[in-house]
Motif scaffolding. Structure first.
Motif, PDB file in Angstrom:
ATOM      1  N   GLN A  84       0.692  -1.429   0.024  1.00  0.00           N
ATOM      2  CA  GLN A  84      -0.027   0.052  -0.043  1.00  0.00           C
ATOM      3  C   GLN A  84       0.859   1.178  -0.016  1.00  0.00           C
ATOM      4  OE1 GLN A  84      -3.590  -0.006   0.652  1.00  0.00           O
ATOM      5  NE2 GLN A  84      -3.506  -2.321  -0.039  1.00  0.00           N
ATOM      6  N   CYS A  85       0.335   2.409  -0.395  1.00  0.00           N
ATOM      7  CA  CYS A  85       0.951   3.545  -0.270  1.00  0.00           C
ATOM      8  C   CYS A  85       1.138   3.933   1.096  1.00  0.00           C
ATOM      9  CB  CYS A  85       0.211   4.762  -1.174  1.00  0.00           C
ATOM     10  SG  CYS A  85       1.130   6.177  -1.055  1.00  0.00           S
ATOM     11  N   PRO A  86       2.241   4.619   1.695  1.00  0.00           N
ATOM     12  CA  PRO A  86       2.446   4.880   3.120  1.00  0.00           C
ATOM     13  C   PRO A  86       1.324   5.956   3.189  1.00  0.00           C
ATOM     14  CG  PRO A  86       4.347   5.324   1.864  1.00  0.00           C
ATOM     15  CD  PRO A  86       3.476   4.758   0.890  1.00  0.00           C
ATOM     16  N   ASN A  87       1.372   6.878   2.148  1.00  0.00           N
ATOM     17  CA  ASN A  87       0.649   8.150   2.465  1.00  0.00           C
ATOM     18  C   ASN A  87      -0.968   8.189   1.990  1.00  0.00           C
ATOM     19  OD1 ASN A  87       3.322   9.120   2.777  1.00  0.00           O
ATOM     20  ND2 ASN A  87       3.202   9.459   0.440  1.00  0.00           N
ATOM     21  N   CYS A  88      -1.254   7.284   1.307  1.00  0.00           N
ATOM     22  CA  CYS A  88      -2.732   7.288   0.803  1.00  0.00           C
ATOM     23  C   CYS A  88      -3.357   5.854   1.221  1.00  0.00           C
ATOM     24  CB  CYS A  88      -2.659   7.639  -0.772  1.00  0.00           C
ATOM     25  SG  CYS A  88      -1.836   8.897  -1.338  1.00  0.00           S
ATOM     26  N   ASP A  89      -4.526   5.832   1.129  1.00  0.00           N
ATOM     27  CA  ASP A  89      -5.429   4.450   1.651  1.00  0.00           C
ATOM     28  C   ASP A  89      -5.449   3.879  -0.107  1.00  0.00           C
ATOM     29  OD1 ASP A  89      -6.655   2.747   2.877  1.00  0.00           O
ATOM     30  OD2 ASP A  89      -8.731   3.913   2.511  1.00  0.00           O
ATOM     31  N   LYS A 117       4.252   2.373  -7.938  1.00  0.00           N
ATOM     32  CA  LYS A 117       4.052   3.809  -7.693  1.00  0.00           C
ATOM     33  C   LYS A 117       2.554   4.061  -7.155  1.00  0.00           C
ATOM     34  CE  LYS A 117       6.834   5.337 -11.612  1.00  0.00           C
ATOM     35  NZ  LYS A 117       6.817   5.653 -13.122  1.00  0.00           N
ATOM     36  N   CYS A 118       2.569   5.096  -6.612  1.00  0.00           N
ATOM     37  CA  CYS A 118       0.962   5.860  -6.168  1.00  0.00           C
ATOM     38  C   CYS A 118       0.696   6.683  -7.117  1.00  0.00           C
ATOM     39  CB  CYS A 118       1.049   6.326  -4.829  1.00  0.00           C
ATOM     40  SG  CYS A 118      -0.465   7.102  -4.189  1.00  0.00           S
ATOM     41  N   HIS A 119      -0.666   6.443  -7.468  1.00  0.00           N
ATOM     42  CA  HIS A 119      -1.059   7.597  -8.524  1.00  0.00           C
ATOM     43  C   HIS A 119      -1.576   8.847  -8.192  1.00  0.00           C
ATOM     44  CE1 HIS A 119      -1.480   4.278 -11.816  1.00  0.00           C
ATOM     45  NE2 HIS A 119      -0.353   4.561 -11.671  1.00  0.00           N
ATOM     46  N   TYR A 120      -1.725   8.700  -6.718  1.00  0.00           N
ATOM     47  CA  TYR A 120      -2.366   9.869  -6.172  1.00  0.00           C
ATOM     48  C   TYR A 120      -1.352  11.032  -5.609  1.00  0.00           C
ATOM     49  CZ  TYR A 120      -6.857   8.128  -7.196  1.00  0.00           C
ATOM     50  OH  TYR A 120      -7.844   7.702  -7.708  1.00  0.00           O
ATOM     51  N   CYS A 121      -0.278  10.255  -4.856  1.00  0.00           N
ATOM     52  CA  CYS A 121       0.628  11.332  -4.084  1.00  0.00           C
ATOM     53  C   CYS A 121       2.105  11.112  -4.962  1.00  0.00           C
ATOM     54  CB  CYS A 121       0.802  11.020  -2.869  1.00  0.00           C
ATOM     55  SG  CYS A 121       1.586   9.645  -2.407  1.00  0.00           S
ATOM     56  N   GLY A 122       2.342  10.492  -5.886  1.00  0.00           N
ATOM     57  CA  GLY A 122       3.405  10.295  -6.498  1.00  0.00           C
ATOM     58  C   GLY A 122       4.635   9.466  -5.771  1.00  0.00           C
TER      59      GLY A 122
HETATM   60 ZN    ZN Z   1       0.021   8.036  -2.231  1.00  0.00          ZN
END
Ligand code: ZN
Ligand code: ADP
Ligand code: ZN
Length: 805
Positions: A518-523, A536-541
């Motif tokens: 999982q992204c550490p910053n986003c759910d 990669k996370c598509h929301y926070c980069g």
């Molecule tokens: Zn993220």
């Protein structure tokens, strides 16, 4: 004289007009819509003149007012209509006015530029002024201001003896490109004979013959390559000294210097004629009426647009046509240019700032009467609109999701009211909102039920993938689709395979414990990118290296799952080793012009299979496509959004329309795990109204549009407790301002409950008619603007949301 000015400071606390004195020296040239420089507190800032009056408001003491320092424009950049529109927009979409004024103007005005006067008629310019123009016939605005020549120049401007021009600094750099031509001294006949005598040199022969034919035109290297002439053929001829490469300067207008073959109007069919007559009546009567033009692809909607626009132009008025960005292809533009020549201004994101500004200026100065453009071209500064068209009106790209949020349809409707002219919404799959309005008679419905050439719509097969699985087929191609593809390959016909964007993300999964990184910053789960071997996370980069060991259970059975387009391409190639595959997705089309080139290649027969996501659903019109396969019809159905069925229906209809548009019959195969779903069955039956009535039932039960209007509030902050408190507060305020006929849902965690370490809550309001609601919105927007400044707690108010995530 007093000017009411909005200053260019993006803050709610100063988002209204301030009064300034217009000093004597500027009075002769100031006009509403011009940009000015004004003192503001200790600073000097830019502002926009919204209004000019003789006296200040009675509440203000004249002696307290400051003076405008400078005027930046020679002619106003904003029309009075656009200024009125900004006032309405600001209220309706709860948006800062300055942000709106900014998106109305082309971004070039923020770049470095100089304004100059240019000479139109040398004989009429007094000699003392004439001496001040440079050798190119230009006199800079700043210079003229210094020399106190503005007053005389403005007079000359008003009678057309001089004109104004804005020169961007980037203008000066004209782009160089490589071009190819035959070497003139060579004996062309001899070369052709020579090349024709060797079979192996057939390609070089064709290339030489082509260049010879085009020897008086510029032929770009890139053009040749997109025409299926290979690099080796070109270099072969260069090495023999028969052709040569050279640099050429390309003018900014990609269509400049091209002579368009004037295209004549088609004789309209009976259905077309009926629709045409209706619209024409409204054009003549000069009144507002919104039409919904419901016509299957190829039913001749564009032909109606073109012919009604012609009537508008004949009346001396202007017309605006909006298309989704992705449909704004050169073919589309060419069609308009062929009918209207230089009267057409084209506005899309592929243009450079300078090119965009040129097109915009043509509209402002009345040199172009027709615009074709994407969403933001709805603000084109026409002064006498006779018609507005929105093609593919159901497209969600007409909604701008970033601040300032707006829907182009609302803006277009406002402008058609202002100009008292028809607004035409066209689509093969209208949005439920529009169709419902047409049913109620708010819009007038115009139907084109058949294709112009009476070509049958393609036959659509639905394949139940559950059955496929139970019969032991674990691959992503059903037996039905596999054999259909093979058959087309054998017949040398072309295939389009569609992969739903929402379903192609691939991620890592531990086969032993089920852990997904999982992204550490986003759910949200991280997406695996094969080309860079990164998660990669598509929301926070956020991005990270994938591990070989599960961080949860230390198992080594962690690997990539899901079906990325790249992965599908590999699988496809394994099954059909002889097939030439062209893949179109965000990765292969990120370079400018790549989208175009891939499509051209496919059109030129350089590929057997075109594999792609959403971006291949539109504008694809090649005679040799006889099979369209949809690999995963369901992924969109399962999204937590009340429009998921509608979107699925629209997309599948759109994709199906790619097959059999010409002589050869087409077939469509849709693979799904939900073969009984009405959105899929009604696509098969090509029955829009059946789908419409079923979907309307669900909307009624769920209290969704078009039965109710929606407003979506998203509250976000790093501290969960603060988010919950603010949500409660907003909930209370809303309840105080609505009747018992409206509903407030939530607060509840958003579908994406955390992005970039911010917790997100949502509140949804459903209402029909709530006059007091607006006051609550304004209050909340102001209040949370302050909270944002103090504490970064943000509130996003989305009016008529298109995305519920
Ligand atoms: Zn993220
Ligand atoms: P749509 O916009 O609904 O997809 P178009 O206007 O592009 O449809 O028409 C599809 C094709 O049919 C185009 O090639 C167009 O030139 C042609 N066409 C349109 N109207 C007529 C007509 N009345 N007679 C002959 N051909 C037509
Ligand atoms: Zn594990």
């Amino acid at each position: 004289m007093i000017a009411k000015v909005i200053v260019d400071i993006p803050s709610k606390s100063v988002d209204f007009t301030f009064d300034y004195i217009i000093p004597q020296r500027l009075q002769f040239m100031i006009a509403v819509g011009m940009r000015v420089i004004v003192p503001f507190g200790p600073r000097t800032v830019q502002g926009y003149v919204m209004q000019i009056s003789e006296e200040p408001d009675s509440s203000i003491e004249l002696s307290k007012l400051k003076e405008i320092k400078e005027i930046q424009d020679i002619k106003p950049e904003l029309t009075t209509e656009l200024i009125d529109l900004s006032a309405w927009f600001s209220k309706y979409f709860v948006t800062k006015r300055i942000s709106i004024l900014e998106i109305m103007l082309p971004s070039a005005l923020k770049a470095k530029y100089t304004k100059v006067f240019t000479i139109q008629d040398t004989e009429q310019v007094p000699s003392h002024l004439l001496a001040k123009f440079d050798s190119q016939g230009q006199y800079a605005y700043k210079e003229a201001q210094k020399n106190n020549d503005l007053e005389s120049l403005s007079q000359l401007l008003s009678i057309g003896v001089v004109a104004e021009q804005t020169i961007l600094s980037q203008n000066t750099k004209k782009k160089k490109q490589r071009a190819v031509k035959v070497v003139p001294e060579v004996d062309h006949e001899a070369v052709l004979n020579d090349l024709a005598s060797t079979k192996k040199l057939q390609k070089q022969h064709d290339l030489y013959a082509y260049l010879l034919e085009e020897q008086h035109h510029t032929v770009l290297l890139t053009e040749l390559e997109s025409m299926a002439f290979s690099k080796s053929s070109i270099d072969g001829l260069v090495n023999k000294g028969w052709i040569e490469k050279y640099d050429t300067v390309i003018s900014r207008d990609p269509f400049e210097a091209r002579v368009f073959e004037k295209e004549d109007n088609q004789q309209l069919t009976a259905d077309q004629q009926q629709a045409y007559n209706s619209i024409l009546e409204t054009i003549k009567a000069e009144k507002q009426q919104t039409y919904l033009l419901h016509g299957v692809t190829g039913s001749g909607k564009t032909e109606i647009y073109l012919q009604t626009i012609e009537e508008v132009l004949n009346k001396g008025q202007q017309a605006m046509m909006l298309v989704p960005e992705i449909a704004l292809t050169p073919q589309m533009v060419l069609r308009f240019k062929r009918r209207f020549g230089d009267d057409v201004a084209v506005l899309h994101s592929g243009l450079s700032k300078g090119e965009r500004y040129d097109e915009w200026q043509k509209i402002r100065d009345g040199q172009a009467s027709v615009s074709v453009g994407a969403r933001s071209s709805v603000f084109a500064p026409f002064k006498n609109l006779g018609m507005i068209i929105i093609d593919e009106e159901h497209e969600s790209s007409y909604k701008q999701e970033d601040y300032p949020r707006y829907h182009a349809k609302d803006i277009a409707e406002w402008r058609s009211q202002y100009h008292q002219c028809p607004l035409v919404l066209g689509s093969a799959t209208p949005s439920l909102e529009s169709y419902a309005r047409a049913e109620k008679g708010v819009y007038q419905l115009l139907s084109l039920p058949n294709r112009v050439n009476n070509q049958a719509l393609p036959e659509i097969d639905i394949v139940d993938m559950r059955k496929e699985l139970s019969e032991g087929n674990r691959s992503m191609f059903s037996e039905n689709l596999r054999s259909a593809i093979q058959q087309r390959l054998d017949n040398k016909e072309q295939i389009v395979l569609f992969l739903n964007r929402r379903g192609y993300a691939s991620f890592m999964l531990c086969r032993d414990c089920g852990h997904v990184p999982q992204c550490p910053n986003c759910d949200i789960s991280l997406t695996y990118h094969k080309s860079s071997d990164l998660l990669k996370c598509h929301y926070c980069g956020h991005q990270e290296q994938p591990t070989n060991q599960c961080p949860n259970c230390e198992s080594e059975h962690i690997r990539q799952v899901g079906t990325g387009t790249q992965r599908v391409e590999e699988l496809l190639q394994q099954v059909f080793s002889e097939a030439q595959i062209i893949r179109m997705d965000v990765d292969t089309t990120s370079r400018k012009g790549a989208h175009e080139k891939l499509l051209n290649d496919f059109g030129a027969g350089k590929g057997d299979i075109l594999l792609g996501t959403q971006m291949i659903a539109k504008g694809l019109d090649f005679p040799n496509i006889t099979l369209v396969g949809v690999l995963n019809a369901d992924t969109m159905l399962n999204l937590p959004d009340f429009r998921s069925s509608e979107r699925t229906y629209q997309l599948l209809t759109q994709v199906s329309g790619r097959a059999g548009r010409h002589e050869k019959e087409g077939q469509v195969i849709i693979q799904t795990y939900n073969p009984e779903h009405y959105a899929i069955k009604d696509v098969q039956a090509n029955d829009f109204t059946a789908f419409y009535y079923k979907e309307m039932n669900y909307r009624k039960l769920g209290k969704y549009p078009p039965y109710f209007f929606l407003i979506n509030f998203t509250i976000a902050h790093q501290n969960m407790k603060k988010v919950m408190e603010a949500s409660k507060h907003i909930h209370q305020i809303l309840l105080q301002h609505i009747s018992d006929k409206a509903f407030v849902l939530g607060p509840s965690p958003a579908a994406l409950s955390r992005i970039n370490n911010e917790y997100r809550f949502q509140i949804l309001v459903k209402y029909k008619n709530e006059p007091a609601l607006h006051e609550a919105l304004q209050y909340l927007d102001d209040y949370y603007h302050e909270q944002y400044i103090k504490d970064k707690l943000s509130l996003k108010i989305d009016i008529n949301p298109q995305m519920m995530m």
